[in-house]
Scaffold this active site. Structure first.
Site, PDB file in Angstrom:
ATOM      1  CG  ASP A  31     -46.081  47.558 -10.845  1.00  0.00           C
ATOM      2  OD1 ASP A  31     -45.457  46.713 -11.501  1.00  0.00           O
ATOM      3  OD2 ASP A  31     -45.532  48.259  -9.967  1.00  0.00           O
ATOM      4  CB  SER A  32     -45.188  43.644  -8.840  1.00  0.00           C
ATOM      5  OG  SER A  32     -44.272  44.719  -8.923  1.00  0.00           O
ATOM      6  CB  CYS A  94     -45.652  45.304 -14.253  1.00  0.00           C
ATOM      7  SG  CYS A  94     -44.407  44.212 -13.556  1.00  0.00           S
ATOM      8  CD  GLU A 174     -43.503  48.113  -3.519  1.00  0.00           C
ATOM      9  OE1 GLU A 174     -44.374  47.985  -2.646  1.00  0.00           O
ATOM     10  OE2 GLU A 174     -43.770  48.421  -4.696  1.00  0.00           O
ATOM     11  CB  CYS A 206     -38.295  48.619 -13.227  1.00  0.00           C
ATOM     12  SG  CYS A 206     -39.166  48.207 -11.695  1.00  0.00           S
ATOM     13  CG  HIS A 208     -41.146  49.705  -8.261  1.00  0.00           C
ATOM     14  ND1 HIS A 208     -41.899  48.795  -8.960  1.00  0.00           N
ATOM     15  CD2 HIS A 208     -41.540  49.607  -6.965  1.00  0.00           C
ATOM     16  CE1 HIS A 208     -42.720  48.176  -8.117  1.00  0.00           C
ATOM     17  NE2 HIS A 208     -42.511  48.651  -6.903  1.00  0.00           N
TER      18      HIS A 208
HETATM   19  N1  DGL Z   1     -42.563  47.506 -11.260  1.00  0.00           N
HETATM   20  C1  DGL Z   1     -42.299  46.285 -11.881  1.00  0.00           C
HETATM   21  C2  DGL Z   1     -41.665  46.427 -13.232  1.00  0.00           C
HETATM   22  O1  DGL Z   1     -41.970  47.390 -13.899  1.00  0.00           O
HETATM   23  C3  DGL Z   1     -41.738  45.131 -11.135  1.00  0.00           C
HETATM   24  C4  DGL Z   1     -40.990  45.288  -9.890  1.00  0.00           C
HETATM   25  C5  DGL Z   1     -40.930  43.964  -9.162  1.00  0.00           C
HETATM   26  O2  DGL Z   1     -41.961  43.546  -8.696  1.00  0.00           O
HETATM   27  O3  DGL Z   1     -39.850  43.375  -9.089  1.00  0.00           O
HETATM   28  O4  DGL Z   1     -40.904  45.596 -13.666  1.00  0.00           O
END
Ligand code: DGL
Length: 290
Positions: A31-32, A94, A174, A206, A208
């Site tokens: 993931d990012s 992600c 984050e 997402c 997150h």
């Molecule tokens: N967690 C990521 C997603 O599922 C991306 C969040 C990001 O880096 O903007 O889209």
């Protein structure tokens, strides 16, 4: 014949130290940033005996506000790094990369098997909606890609899809700001429009966002189903191993977590997932993987 084990040399801590990792073929997840840990946690609890290796690109997060070319470049670099472990499967944890770069990755790494987070979330939303009104929240890149809308409409043109980008959710997570007034105020701002649309199901588009699940559910109310990609993706990975007849008993192994940056806030999030657990957490640079 595929190699079963892999010896890897990694550059750690700005190249001052070298370390060798010896591991049986793992499940590779990326993931990012920290969001993909929701997927790691789920896969680890479903299959504790499998080796899991994770890469969170914390030095370059967020991806969701970047262009598709940049996102593809980052995803390629990460996949190249993960491919050196000879993984059984690469889980794209992600939604942004899954929406914009999945086909690109499949073309560039035909030898790898990918599982994304968008497809299982879409399938689940379609199977549980009763009033055929589904909401999708995600990063600006995911929402403007139109991927969710397209997949849902292709499966059932009668379903109405309402989407909303929530860009501030990622930095909140984050930075470890996951409870209290601030996330609640921001969530209200983003989600109140969706409440009026009378949706009965919402995709947390997402990885997150499940970390903010309580806040999101409080704002939306108990009657709306929240789809957490980590749960449905975890089941898909389990089915992959079931089909290969590879779900025998194995001794529990801890996930190995790589990040491109590690700060105090990141440690707080890792602790949120694995309190009192011994984990291997490493920092790496990806420059060589182009
Ligand atoms: N967690 C990521 C997603 O599922 C991306 C969040 C990001 O880096 O903007 O889209």
């Amino acid at each position: 014949m595929m190699k079963r084990t892999c010896l890897l040399t990694l550059t750690l801590n700005e190249g001052q130290k070298y370390s060798k990792i010896h591991m049986e073929r793992p499940i590779a997840i990326f993931d990012s940033g920290m969001g993909g840990l929701t997927v790691v946690k789920e896969i680890h609890s479903l299959m504790p005996g499998k080796n899991i290796i994770y890469l969170g690109d914390t030095a370059r997060v967020p991806y969701g506000t970047k262009s598709s070319d940049v996102i593809k470049g980052y995803a390629k670099q990460i996949t190249k790094f993960l491919s050196t472990f000879n993984p059984w499967v690469v889980v794209v944890a992600c939604h942004t990369v899954s929406s914009l770069a999945l086909n690109f990755l499949k073309r560039n790494f035909p030898q790898l098997y990918f599982i994304d987070v968008v497809t299982p979330s879409v399938d689940e939303s379609i199977s549980i909606t009763k009033n055929y009104r589904i909401g999708v929240i995600g990063t600006p890149a995911t929402i403007s890609s139109g991927k969710y809308q397209k997949l849902i409409k292709n499966a059932n043109p009668g379903i109405k899809v309402f989407s909303q980008p929530c860009p501030l959710f990622v930095p909140l997570v984050e930075e470890g700001w996951i409870k209290g007034d601030v996330p609640e105020i921001i969530a209200k701002k983003y989600l109140s429009g969706l409440i009026n649309k009378k949706i009965d199901t919402i995709i947390l588009g997402c990885t997150h966002y499940p970390i903010l699940k309580k806040v999101i559910q409080n704002v939306l109310g108990r009657d709306i189903n929240l789809i957490d990609a980590s749960e449905v993706t975890g089941l898909k990975v389990k089915t992959f191993f079931e089909k290969k007849n590879m779900l025998k008993y194995e001794v529990e192994k801890s996930p190995v977590l790589y990040f491109t940056d590690v700060t105090k806030d990141h440690k707080k999030i890792i602790n949120f997932f694995w309190k009192n657990h011994k984990l291997t957490v490493r920092r790496i640079t990806l420059e060589n993987h182009v």
